[in-house]
Design a protein around this motif. Structure first.
Motif, PDB file in Angstrom:
ATOM      1  N   HIS A 130       0.824  -1.227   0.000  1.00  0.00           N
ATOM      2  CA  HIS A 130       0.000   0.000   0.000  1.00  0.00           C
ATOM      3  C   HIS A 130       0.849   1.265   0.000  1.00  0.00           C
ATOM      4  O   HIS A 130       0.605   2.206   0.737  1.00  0.00           O
ATOM      5  CB  HIS A 130      -0.961   0.002   1.198  1.00  0.00           C
ATOM      6  CG  HIS A 130      -1.733  -1.270   1.335  1.00  0.00           C
ATOM      7  ND1 HIS A 130      -2.678  -1.658   0.407  1.00  0.00           N
ATOM      8  CD2 HIS A 130      -1.685  -2.257   2.255  1.00  0.00           C
ATOM      9  CE1 HIS A 130      -3.171  -2.824   0.762  1.00  0.00           C
ATOM     10  NE2 HIS A 130      -2.571  -3.225   1.869  1.00  0.00           N
ATOM     11  N   GLU A 131       1.886   1.275  -0.819  1.00  0.00           N
ATOM     12  CA  GLU A 131       2.760   2.454  -0.904  1.00  0.00           C
ATOM     13  C   GLU A 131       2.448   3.248  -2.173  1.00  0.00           C
ATOM     14  O   GLU A 131       1.975   2.687  -3.169  1.00  0.00           O
ATOM     15  CB  GLU A 131       4.229   2.008  -0.954  1.00  0.00           C
ATOM     16  CG  GLU A 131       4.687   1.363   0.339  1.00  0.00           C
ATOM     17  CD  GLU A 131       6.029   0.623   0.195  1.00  0.00           C
ATOM     18  OE1 GLU A 131       6.536   0.173   1.226  1.00  0.00           O
ATOM     19  OE2 GLU A 131       6.544   0.495  -0.931  1.00  0.00           O
ATOM     20  N   ALA A 143      -5.401  15.621  -3.790  1.00  0.00           N
ATOM     21  CA  ALA A 143      -6.037  15.902  -2.492  1.00  0.00           C
ATOM     22  C   ALA A 143      -7.560  15.842  -2.621  1.00  0.00           C
ATOM     23  O   ALA A 143      -8.249  15.277  -1.760  1.00  0.00           O
ATOM     24  CB  ALA A 143      -5.594  17.274  -1.993  1.00  0.00           C
ATOM     25  N   ALA A 144      -8.086  16.398  -3.735  1.00  0.00           N
ATOM     26  CA  ALA A 144      -9.546  16.395  -3.933  1.00  0.00           C
ATOM     27  C   ALA A 144     -10.092  14.975  -4.057  1.00  0.00           C
ATOM     28  O   ALA A 144     -11.239  14.705  -3.696  1.00  0.00           O
ATOM     29  CB  ALA A 144      -9.894  17.199  -5.180  1.00  0.00           C
ATOM     30  N   PHE A 145      -9.279  14.073  -4.544  1.00  0.00           N
ATOM     31  CA  PHE A 145      -9.714  12.663  -4.694  1.00  0.00           C
ATOM     32  C   PHE A 145      -9.515  11.883  -3.391  1.00  0.00           C
ATOM     33  O   PHE A 145      -9.607  10.657  -3.388  1.00  0.00           O
ATOM     34  CB  PHE A 145      -8.944  11.955  -5.823  1.00  0.00           C
ATOM     35  CG  PHE A 145      -9.121  12.565  -7.181  1.00  0.00           C
ATOM     36  CD1 PHE A 145     -10.204  13.393  -7.463  1.00  0.00           C
ATOM     37  CD2 PHE A 145      -8.209  12.309  -8.204  1.00  0.00           C
ATOM     38  CE1 PHE A 145     -10.360  13.964  -8.717  1.00  0.00           C
ATOM     39  CE2 PHE A 145      -8.368  12.876  -9.457  1.00  0.00           C
ATOM     40  CZ  PHE A 145      -9.441  13.706  -9.703  1.00  0.00           C
ATOM     41  N   LYS A 146      -9.186  12.583  -2.344  1.00  0.00           N
ATOM     42  CA  LYS A 146      -8.994  12.006  -0.999  1.00  0.00           C
ATOM     43  C   LYS A 146      -7.829  11.009  -0.976  1.00  0.00           C
ATOM     44  O   LYS A 146      -7.937   9.909  -0.443  1.00  0.00           O
ATOM     45  CB  LYS A 146     -10.282  11.357  -0.483  1.00  0.00           C
ATOM     46  CG  LYS A 146     -11.436  12.348  -0.383  1.00  0.00           C
ATOM     47  CD  LYS A 146     -12.713  11.648   0.038  1.00  0.00           C
ATOM     48  CE  LYS A 146     -13.928  12.487  -0.263  1.00  0.00           C
ATOM     49  NZ  LYS A 146     -14.364  12.467  -1.651  1.00  0.00           N
ATOM     50  N   HIS A 147      -6.739  11.418  -1.592  1.00  0.00           N
ATOM     51  CA  HIS A 147      -5.479  10.661  -1.537  1.00  0.00           C
ATOM     52  C   HIS A 147      -5.611   9.192  -1.908  1.00  0.00           C
ATOM     53  O   HIS A 147      -5.379   8.311  -1.074  1.00  0.00           O
ATOM     54  CB  HIS A 147      -4.841  10.803  -0.135  1.00  0.00           C
ATOM     55  CG  HIS A 147      -4.646  12.240   0.244  1.00  0.00           C
ATOM     56  ND1 HIS A 147      -5.598  12.966   0.897  1.00  0.00           N
ATOM     57  CD2 HIS A 147      -3.619  13.081   0.025  1.00  0.00           C
ATOM     58  CE1 HIS A 147      -5.174  14.207   1.088  1.00  0.00           C
ATOM     59  NE2 HIS A 147      -3.971  14.304   0.553  1.00  0.00           N
ATOM     60  N   SER A 177       7.713  16.986  -4.925  1.00  0.00           N
ATOM     61  CA  SER A 177       7.304  18.214  -4.243  1.00  0.00           C
ATOM     62  C   SER A 177       5.887  18.664  -4.625  1.00  0.00           C
ATOM     63  O   SER A 177       5.315  19.521  -3.976  1.00  0.00           O
ATOM     64  CB  SER A 177       8.306  19.327  -4.547  1.00  0.00           C
ATOM     65  OG  SER A 177       8.164  19.716  -5.894  1.00  0.00           O
ATOM     66  N   GLN A 178       5.336  18.096  -5.669  1.00  0.00           N
ATOM     67  CA  GLN A 178       3.993  18.489  -6.099  1.00  0.00           C
ATOM     68  C   GLN A 178       2.885  17.879  -5.247  1.00  0.00           C
ATOM     69  O   GLN A 178       1.728  18.261  -5.346  1.00  0.00           O
ATOM     70  CB  GLN A 178       3.762  18.079  -7.562  1.00  0.00           C
ATOM     71  CG  GLN A 178       4.643  18.792  -8.554  1.00  0.00           C
ATOM     72  CD  GLN A 178       4.412  20.290  -8.540  1.00  0.00           C
ATOM     73  OE1 GLN A 178       3.277  20.755  -8.484  1.00  0.00           O
ATOM     74  NE2 GLN A 178       5.501  21.056  -8.548  1.00  0.00           N
ATOM     75  N   PHE A 179       3.223  16.890  -4.451  1.00  0.00           N
ATOM     76  CA  PHE A 179       2.182  16.171  -3.710  1.00  0.00           C
ATOM     77  C   PHE A 179       2.403  16.293  -2.209  1.00  0.00           C
ATOM     78  O   PHE A 179       3.533  16.203  -1.736  1.00  0.00           O
ATOM     79  CB  PHE A 179       2.182  14.680  -4.110  1.00  0.00           C
ATOM     80  CG  PHE A 179       1.920  14.485  -5.567  1.00  0.00           C
ATOM     81  CD1 PHE A 179       0.624  14.410  -6.052  1.00  0.00           C
ATOM     82  CD2 PHE A 179       2.973  14.408  -6.478  1.00  0.00           C
ATOM     83  CE1 PHE A 179       0.381  14.257  -7.411  1.00  0.00           C
ATOM     84  CE2 PHE A 179       2.737  14.257  -7.834  1.00  0.00           C
ATOM     85  CZ  PHE A 179       1.432  14.177  -8.301  1.00  0.00           C
ATOM     86  N   GLU A 180       1.311  16.501  -1.485  1.00  0.00           N
ATOM     87  CA  GLU A 180       1.400  16.520  -0.028  1.00  0.00           C
ATOM     88  C   GLU A 180       1.238  15.097   0.452  1.00  0.00           C
ATOM     89  O   GLU A 180       0.140  14.531   0.406  1.00  0.00           O
ATOM     90  CB  GLU A 180       0.283  17.394   0.551  1.00  0.00           C
ATOM     91  CG  GLU A 180       0.631  18.859   0.535  1.00  0.00           C
ATOM     92  CD  GLU A 180      -0.490  19.708   1.076  1.00  0.00           C
ATOM     93  OE1 GLU A 180      -1.278  19.209   1.912  1.00  0.00           O
ATOM     94  OE2 GLU A 180      -0.576  20.862   0.650  1.00  0.00           O
ATOM     95  N   LEU A 181       2.339  14.504   0.876  1.00  0.00           N
ATOM     96  CA  LEU A 181       2.315  13.087   1.234  1.00  0.00           C
ATOM     97  C   LEU A 181       2.734  12.907   2.689  1.00  0.00           C
ATOM     98  O   LEU A 181       3.649  13.597   3.159  1.00  0.00           O
ATOM     99  CB  LEU A 181       3.283  12.309   0.334  1.00  0.00           C
ATOM    100  CG  LEU A 181       2.998  12.376  -1.161  1.00  0.00           C
ATOM    101  CD1 LEU A 181       4.243  12.054  -1.944  1.00  0.00           C
ATOM    102  CD2 LEU A 181       1.885  11.408  -1.517  1.00  0.00           C
ATOM    103  N   THR A 182       2.068  11.970   3.380  1.00  0.00           N
ATOM    104  CA  THR A 182       2.461  11.716   4.767  1.00  0.00           C
ATOM    105  C   THR A 182       3.771  10.925   4.805  1.00  0.00           C
ATOM    106  O   THR A 182       4.622  11.158   5.649  1.00  0.00           O
ATOM    107  CB  THR A 182       1.352  10.943   5.513  1.00  0.00           C
ATOM    108  OG1 THR A 182       0.902   9.899   4.663  1.00  0.00           O
ATOM    109  CG2 THR A 182       0.195  11.858   5.893  1.00  0.00           C
TER     110      THR A 182
END
Lengths: 350, 481
Positions: free
Chosen positions: B36-37, B165-169, B189-194
């Motif tokens: 699940h990566e 983000a709008a697609f709920k990650h 850098s384009q994605f906000e990732l945990t």
């Protein structure tokens, strides 16, 4: 090559509106004015056939080459040099003859649907479901899928083959050869333009036009029989009138009162008039039907105002400049009446 | 072998009739689906990147959204999935009629795979309609475009993170054939990732492709050399050019002066003719395609034996993408770049023409009435203005971008100029370890004559089965009568 084709739509006696051609060729909603001039120029059968036309560029090119003249209103007509170029174009290129059906069935869409149907039936004949399908408009693709499911496999394969064979036997052998060159299916690719046995003067534009014209002929013939191809055509049927215009015309035919239609539909009386005008033009109403729409007194006045037969030179102001918009409708209808009379006289002659 | 791997292999056999995965495919799928990566995979061309998202989409269910840069390629990608038995697939892009776009958006629930252009993805109505669906996988194909094209050509590429983000990650899969360390960092850098993306970086090296560059004195020599190569090289091939007009002229020359059957392939070709070219090329009825590099080719033909660049690409990423069409069957192939001194001026002009100049930027910010902007440049300026950048900042940004692009072009020219270790030069540019011995070889320049037989290029026989048969026989063949 469309620039050359434009020449075939012009003459030396009439100043024509170039914009009317591009509006019609690009497709989409038509104003009453565009439909009227489209009818006068006999270009309505070519509705939506050349979506990417850049008329301003072609007019500039042709004008620069001295093939057409422009007047101060921006209307165009052929020069003497243009007439010669027109003649040469007609000899060297393909000029379509069968496009009338494009007003009631979307011919370009039919070409796509027909080619994909042919490919799918061919793959079906080899029981192959894994192939690269020809890509067409999604809605048409779904309708085609539904159409295919309506017919048993054997009927599809055998009847389709038979119908094509019958059609191809009815046309000259050289045309039949070319027609099958545009078909593709199981392990059979369609031909490249460069490998076709067509006149050397043809361009890819001629080949595209030839295909559309041949398919239009096939459609026209298929309409007369109870055929698979006829039933496939329903996927591409298109109404001549918008929904709204259709409603106005139906109501008007019941009540024969413009104001009642306007009131019931909550639209302006002038919009109803435009709807009726569109119907008279696109559905090609007969002279007697049109005559009924113009009050007798107005017909007499109009007959006194305009005696010349060339309706494209009539000036509305000579009849009723500045009056109520209904008079413009009478004026247009009277023009349409002349066109309908010419058409009927021609039919009698034929 | 784990249960998961057995399951993957069973999928592969059932849907694609292959016994084994190509390098990278199984690893990426395991990371995505078992661990699940979110994944950034740099896999060389010809490794079957589309199989990864096809299979992942089947496994995850729901809607798989694939952001794809080449509009002209999208319908072909749909056709390819159809050919793999995946019917519920659709493309959504600006080339479609608004009526068709509306129809697709109304019926999103009926599709499993959606190909979409970045410009369409970020449109308000579209993003909202998609956000209402269960999206389990977001794929960005040709993900290097985020860095390569985003800042100065297609700013919507910089908005994919917002869509994510709008697609709920959903599960995120970024695929590319070429991305150096910097480009990979820009993509991340384009994605906000945990947690950061798991990177799989496979070498850009294609050992089966012989790399060759030839410097020629002038255009005439280059033209003559091209004709000679087309005559001599066996099997199907592709010639890349930067101009449609020249592509058309070259087709006529090849047709008249060689025995090879040739067609041009670019954005002005009618749909039905494009299909003919693709089908004939796939069926070995067509030997040579003259293509413009701006126009993608959706077909996946394994036995393309050679790629010739008549005009060089603007950077090495694009060059590797284009030569990657050769030798996908892992058999020997050759990539030849023909070059004259004036060629880099041509490419340089192309670079400049894409980027708004100072005058254009000034007129944009002054809102000069009736000033005519290039639509692409206007869109770009509007994007940066919306980000709050003033004229000065935009000018500086474009100057920096132009510098970056010129450096990339210099690397391309350097690849041509270099007369030693050409293959290792490519690997160095992409931050890879250099090869030694025979592995570093299989390249040449004009300094040595090209011995075509020594390349051991497999010969593909031309197929003329459907040529010269009459219409009755053609119909019989079509319908198995």
């Amino acid at each position: 090559m469309l620039a050359g084709y434009v020449l075939t739509k012009l003459n030396t006696t009439e100043w024509r509106r170039a914009k009317v051609f591009s509006n019609i060729w690009q497709g989409g909603a038509q104003t009453v004015s565009t439909s009227f001039w489209g009818l006068v120029y006999d270009v309505l059968p070519e509705t939506g056939l050349f979506e990417n036309v850049d008329m301003a560029k072609y007019v500039k090119q042709l004008h620069h080459a001295g093939l057409l003249a422009r007047n101060e209103q921006g209307l165009v007509q052929l020069t003497a040099k243009g007439v010669a170029a027109q003649g040469q174009y007609q000899v060297e290129h393909y000029v379509p003859r069968n496009l009338a059906i494009n007003q009631t069935y979307d011919l370009k869409l039919f070409r796509d649907v027909f080619l994909l149907a042919n490919q799918t039936i061919s793959e079906l004949a080899y029981s192959n479901a894994q192939f690269y399908p020809y890509q067409i408009d999604l809605r048409a693709q779904w309708q085609l899928k539904h159409w295919l499911k309506m017919h048993p496999r054997e009927i599809l394969i055998n009847q389709w083959y038979q119908e094509l064979t019958t059609w191809l036997k009815s046309i000259p052998d050289t045309d039949a050869e070319l027609f099958t060159q545009m078909l593709f299916g199981h392990e059979v690719a369609n031909a490249l333009f460069s490998e076709l046995a067509v006149p050397v003067t043809w361009t890819e534009f001629d080949w595209q036009l030839w295909q559309l014209d041949q398919l239009a002929a096939l459609m026209t013939t298929s309409l007369q029989t109870d055929s698979l191809i006829k039933s496939l055509m329903t996927v591409t049927a298109r109404p001549l009138l918008s929904n709204s215009a259709q409603q106005s015309v139906e109501l008007w035919q019941q009540t024969h009162s413009l104001s009642q239609v306007a009131q019931r539909r909550q639209i302006k009386a002038n919009t109803v008039r435009e709807h009726i005008l569109q119907a008279a033009m696109l559905q090609q109403w007969s002279a007697s039907e049109i005559q009924e729409l113009i009050p007798n007194a107005e017909q007499t006045t109009l007959a006194q105002c305009y005696e010349v037969s060339d309706i494209s030179t009539w000036d509305f102001k000579a009849y009723a400049g500045g009056k109520d918009p209904r008079y413009f409708t009478y004026f247009r209808l009277y023009q349409l009446l002349q066109l309908a009379k010419q058409r009927e006289a021609m039919n009698v002659k034929l | 072998m784990s249960n998961f791997n057995d399951q993957l292999r069973a999928y592969l056999q059932q849907h694609y009739h292959f016994d084994d995965f190509r390098p990278g495919q199984a690893e990426v799928l395991t990371a995505l689906l078992e661990r699940h990566e979110d994944v950034l995979a740099v896999l060389p061309t010809g490794t079957g990147k589309s199989l990864i998202y096809e299979l992942a989409g089947r496994y995850l269910g729901g809607l798989t959204v694939i952001v794809s840069p080449l509009l002209s390629l999208m319908q072909d990608q749909v056709a390819r999935l159809n050919a793999h038995g995946i019917r519920r697939t659709v493309a959504l892009n600006s080339m479609q009629h608004p009526r068709t776009k509306y129809f697709i958006l109304q019926n999103l629930a009926k599709f499993d795979y959606l190909f979409i252009a970045p410009e369409t993805l970020t449109q308000p109505g579209v993003l909202e309609a998609l956000a209402q669906q269960t999206i389990n996988l977001l794929v960005v194909d040709e993900a290097h475009s985020i860095a390569q094209w985003g800042p100065d050509f297609r700013p919507d590429y910089l908005e994919i993170g917002r869509a994510y983000a709008a697609f709920k990650h959903p599960r995120l899969l970024l695929l590319t054939a070429t991305a150096g360390e910097k480009v990979r960092a820009q993509i991340q850098s384009q994605f906000e990732l945990t947690t950061p993306l798991t990177e799989f970086v496979y070498s850009v090296n294609r050992p089966n492709i012989h790399l060759r560059t030839e410097k020629l004195a002038n255009e005439q020599e280059k033209h003559a050399r091209l004709l000679a190569l087309v005559r001599e090289l066996p099997g199907p091939g592709i010639i890349y050019l930067s101009s449609k007009k020249q592509a058309n002229q070259l087709r006529i020359d090849i047709q008249q002066k060689t025995e090879r059957k040739v067609a041009t392939y670019h954005g002005d070709i009618e749909n039905e003719q494009r299909f003919a070219i693709q089908q004939q090329f796939m069926q070995n009825q067509l030997d040579v395609i003259v293509a413009t590099s701006a126009f993608g080719m959706g077909i996946d033909k394994a036995d393309v034996r050679w790629v010739i660049h008549y005009h060089m690409a603007s950077d090495l990423e694009s060059y590797l993408q284009e030569i990657g069409r050769a030798g996908r069957d892992q058999q020997p192939a050759v990539a030849i770049l023909l070059y004259t001194e004036t060629d880099d001026y041509l490419v340089n002009n192309l670079l400049i023409s894409g980027i708004p100049d100072e005058v254009t930027i000034k007129h944009f910010y002054l809102q000069t009435p009736h000033y005519v902007f290039e639509p692409q440049q206007l869109r770009l300026l509007q994007y940066y203005a919306a980000q709050g950048l003033d004229a000065q900042a935009v000018m500086q940004l474009f100057q920096r971008r132009l510098l970056v692009k010129r450096l990339a072009l210099q690397q391309m020219v350097q690849y041509i100029e270099i007369t030693t270790e050409k293959r290792n030069y490519l690997l160095r540019v992409f931050g890879e370890a250099e090869l030694t011995g025979a592995a570093a070889g299989n390249w040449s320049t004009q300094a040595t004559p090209l011995e075509i037989p020594s390349l051991h290029l497999p010969v593909t026989e031309s197929n003329n089965a459907s040529a010269n048969i009459d219409w009755q026989k053609r119909l019989e063949k079509l319908f198995n009568q």
